[in-house]
Design a protein around this motif. Structure first.
Motif, PDB file in Angstrom:
ATOM      1  N   GLY A 209      44.410  68.383  50.232  1.00 52.00           N
ATOM      2  CA  GLY A 209      45.432  69.002  49.418  1.00 52.00           C
ATOM      3  C   GLY A 209      45.096  70.392  48.934  1.00 52.00           C
ATOM      4  N   ALA A 210      43.949  70.915  49.308  1.00 52.94           N
ATOM      5  CA  ALA A 210      43.534  72.248  48.873  1.00 52.94           C
ATOM      6  C   ALA A 210      43.295  73.163  50.069  1.00 52.94           C
ATOM      7  CB  ALA A 210      42.278  72.156  48.024  1.00 52.94           C
ATOM      8  N   GLY A 211      43.990  72.880  51.158  1.00 57.04           N
ATOM      9  CA  GLY A 211      43.855  73.719  52.335  1.00 57.04           C
ATOM     10  C   GLY A 211      42.712  73.354  53.243  1.00 57.04           C
ATOM     11  N   ARG A 212      42.096  72.196  53.048  1.00 57.82           N
ATOM     12  CA  ARG A 212      40.988  71.763  53.895  1.00 57.82           C
ATOM     13  C   ARG A 212      41.389  70.507  54.650  1.00 57.82           C
ATOM     14  NH1 ARG A 212      36.783  74.904  54.947  1.00 57.82           N
ATOM     15  NH2 ARG A 212      35.291  73.187  54.830  1.00 57.82           N
ATOM     16  N   ALA A 213      41.120  70.500  55.951  1.00 54.81           N
ATOM     17  CA  ALA A 213      41.391  69.342  56.793  1.00 54.81           C
ATOM     18  C   ALA A 213      40.093  68.602  57.091  1.00 54.81           C
ATOM     19  CB  ALA A 213      42.062  69.785  58.088  1.00 54.81           C
TER      20      ALA A 213
ATOM     21  N   THR B 121      34.747  68.924  57.773  1.00 58.34           N
ATOM     22  CA  THR B 121      35.830  69.547  57.023  1.00 58.34           C
ATOM     23  C   THR B 121      35.977  70.989  57.479  1.00 58.34           C
ATOM     24  OG1 THR B 121      34.340  70.218  55.229  1.00 58.34           O
ATOM     25  CG2 THR B 121      35.429  68.083  55.013  1.00 58.34           C
ATOM     26  N   THR B 122      37.222  71.431  57.558  1.00 58.35           N
ATOM     27  CA  THR B 122      37.505  72.784  58.026  1.00 58.35           C
ATOM     28  C   THR B 122      38.801  73.268  57.388  1.00 58.35           C
ATOM     29  OG1 THR B 122      37.884  74.133  60.001  1.00 58.35           O
ATOM     30  CG2 THR B 122      38.749  71.902  60.026  1.00 58.35           C
ATOM     31  N   ASP B 123      39.058  74.565  57.418  1.00 60.62           N
ATOM     32  CA  ASP B 123      40.328  75.094  56.928  1.00 60.62           C
ATOM     33  C   ASP B 123      41.464  74.575  57.804  1.00 60.62           C
ATOM     34  OD1 ASP B 123      39.093  76.433  54.926  1.00 60.62           O
ATOM     35  OD2 ASP B 123      39.204  78.424  55.845  1.00 60.62           O
TER      36      ASP B 123
ATOM     37  N   GLY C 124      36.276  81.964  60.689  1.00 64.82           N
ATOM     38  CA  GLY C 124      37.147  81.687  59.554  1.00 64.82           C
ATOM     39  C   GLY C 124      37.350  80.236  59.231  1.00 64.82           C
ATOM     40  N   ALA C 125      36.694  79.322  59.940  1.00 62.39           N
ATOM     41  CA  ALA C 125      36.926  77.896  59.709  1.00 62.39           C
ATOM     42  C   ALA C 125      36.184  77.367  58.489  1.00 62.39           C
ATOM     43  CB  ALA C 125      36.520  77.093  60.945  1.00 62.39           C
ATOM     44  N   ARG C 126      35.045  77.974  58.191  1.00 62.65           N
ATOM     45  CA  ARG C 126      34.189  77.486  57.100  1.00 62.65           C
ATOM     46  C   ARG C 126      33.934  75.987  57.244  1.00 62.65           C
ATOM     47  NH1 ARG C 126      36.646  78.768  51.573  1.00 62.65           N
ATOM     48  NH2 ARG C 126      38.531  77.990  52.608  1.00 62.65           N
ATOM     49  N   ALA C 127      33.633  75.585  58.463  1.00 58.23           N
ATOM     50  CA  ALA C 127      33.471  74.166  58.776  1.00 58.23           C
ATOM     51  C   ALA C 127      32.129  73.645  58.259  1.00 58.23           C
ATOM     52  CB  ALA C 127      33.566  73.946  60.282  1.00 58.23           C
ATOM     53  N   LEU C 128      32.172  72.413  57.786  1.00 59.62           N
ATOM     54  CA  LEU C 128      30.987  71.719  57.305  1.00 59.62           C
ATOM     55  C   LEU C 128      30.903  70.369  57.995  1.00 59.62           C
ATOM     56  CD1 LEU C 128      31.322  72.433  53.463  1.00 59.62           C
ATOM     57  CD2 LEU C 128      29.865  73.626  55.107  1.00 59.62           C
TER      58      LEU C 128
END
Length: 278
Positions: A47-51, A18-20, A82-86
């Motif tokens: 739906g909350a800005g996360r892809a 998951t990422t922005d 800035g991706a805040r990827a998990l």
């Protein structure tokens, strides 16, 4: 195995990243640059800005190669600013479970050994003896873990012990080993008064040997019964603890502990002492 014949082996359990949404392209490019990755495909948004991205790798899920790939994917994803990827998925979760289990081992094992040492020190009113007994008990538990892992791999076909098995088995083995040690050495201290340590421990083994041996055999059989259950963790636990109890009962408590006590003699009770032979 069947999936691996027609598709990348990692298709059976792909990674989920998951990422922005604004960083989707950069994260996708970073993930594709990781060696061992075959495909990176978008799989919707929350739906909350996360892809969400689905990543398929070459290694089979749960293998050392897949764990290494999970580490590489996390490193690459976290480098995207800035991706805040998990990074999630089966192999990533297994990697986290192993890290948690290792942290538990580093925390719980020293605490258990310290508590066991304190109990032995209070019971025997000595320091040298409890340290020797605790060291023998820990080595016995580690030997049981090694033997159990070897048998589990070569006889039962499991590639490795479950991440929870070493900690739980070690706790059982240390607790049971200290329990049997207390039976033996409390009697040895009583017998050593007026007779000396060597004769005292010999008399203690003679008087408690049947009790400890029978209890150990029964307990090993109880734990071995876990091996018939269809849960890998319980089967491994039963195998390791059963072997450890037999090893502790038939070898350590019967031969090694009395031999070490006899070799140390009266120094075993330092800084306390027992009355010497009349």
């Amino acid at each position: 195995m069947t999936v691996g014949e027609h598709f990348p082996a990692g298709s059976a359990a792909p990674f989920v990243v998951t990422t922005d949404e604004d960083s989707t392209a950069a994260t996708t490019a970073a993930l594709r640059s990781v060696p061992g990755v075959t495909t990176v495909a978008p799989s919707g948004t929350d739906g909350a800005g996360r892809a969400r991205l689905t990543v398929v790798g070459e290694p089979s899920p749960g293998t050392p190669a897949s764990l290494e790939l999970a580490t590489d994917l996390r490193s690459a994803a976290h480098e995207v600013p800035g991706a805040r990827a998990l990074v999630g998925g089966g192999s990533a979760e297994l990697l986290d479970a192993r890290a948690a289990a290792e942290a538990d081992l580093r925390t719980v094992v020293p605490l258990v050994l310290l508590v066991s040492l304190a109990v032995l020190v209070v019971l025997l009113r000595a320091l040298v003896g409890p340290l020797v007994l605790l060291a023998l008990n820990a080595v016995s538990a580690l030997a049981a873990l090694g033997l159990g892992a070897w048998l589990d791999e070569h006889l039962l076909g499991h590639p490795a012990l479950d991440v929870q098995t070493p900690l739980v088995a070690f706790l059982f083995l240390v607790a049971l080993g200290i329990d049997y040690t207390i039976f033996l050495m409390h009697r040895a201290r009583h017998e050593a008064v007026g007779r000396g340590t060597r004769e005292g421990v010999a008399r203690a083994v003679a008087r408690t040997g049947a009790l400890i041996t029978s209890a150990g055999i029964v307990l090993a059989a109880v734990f071995a019964a876990l091996g018939v259950l269809p849960l890998v963790v319980l089967g491994q636990l039963g195998l390791v603890v059963g072997l450890g109890v037999l090893l502790d009962t038939l070898l350590v408590r019967t031969l090694v502990v009395p031999a070490a006590t006899a070799l140390l003699g009266e120094r075993f009770w330092w800084p306390g002492r027992v009355a010497s032979r009349s």
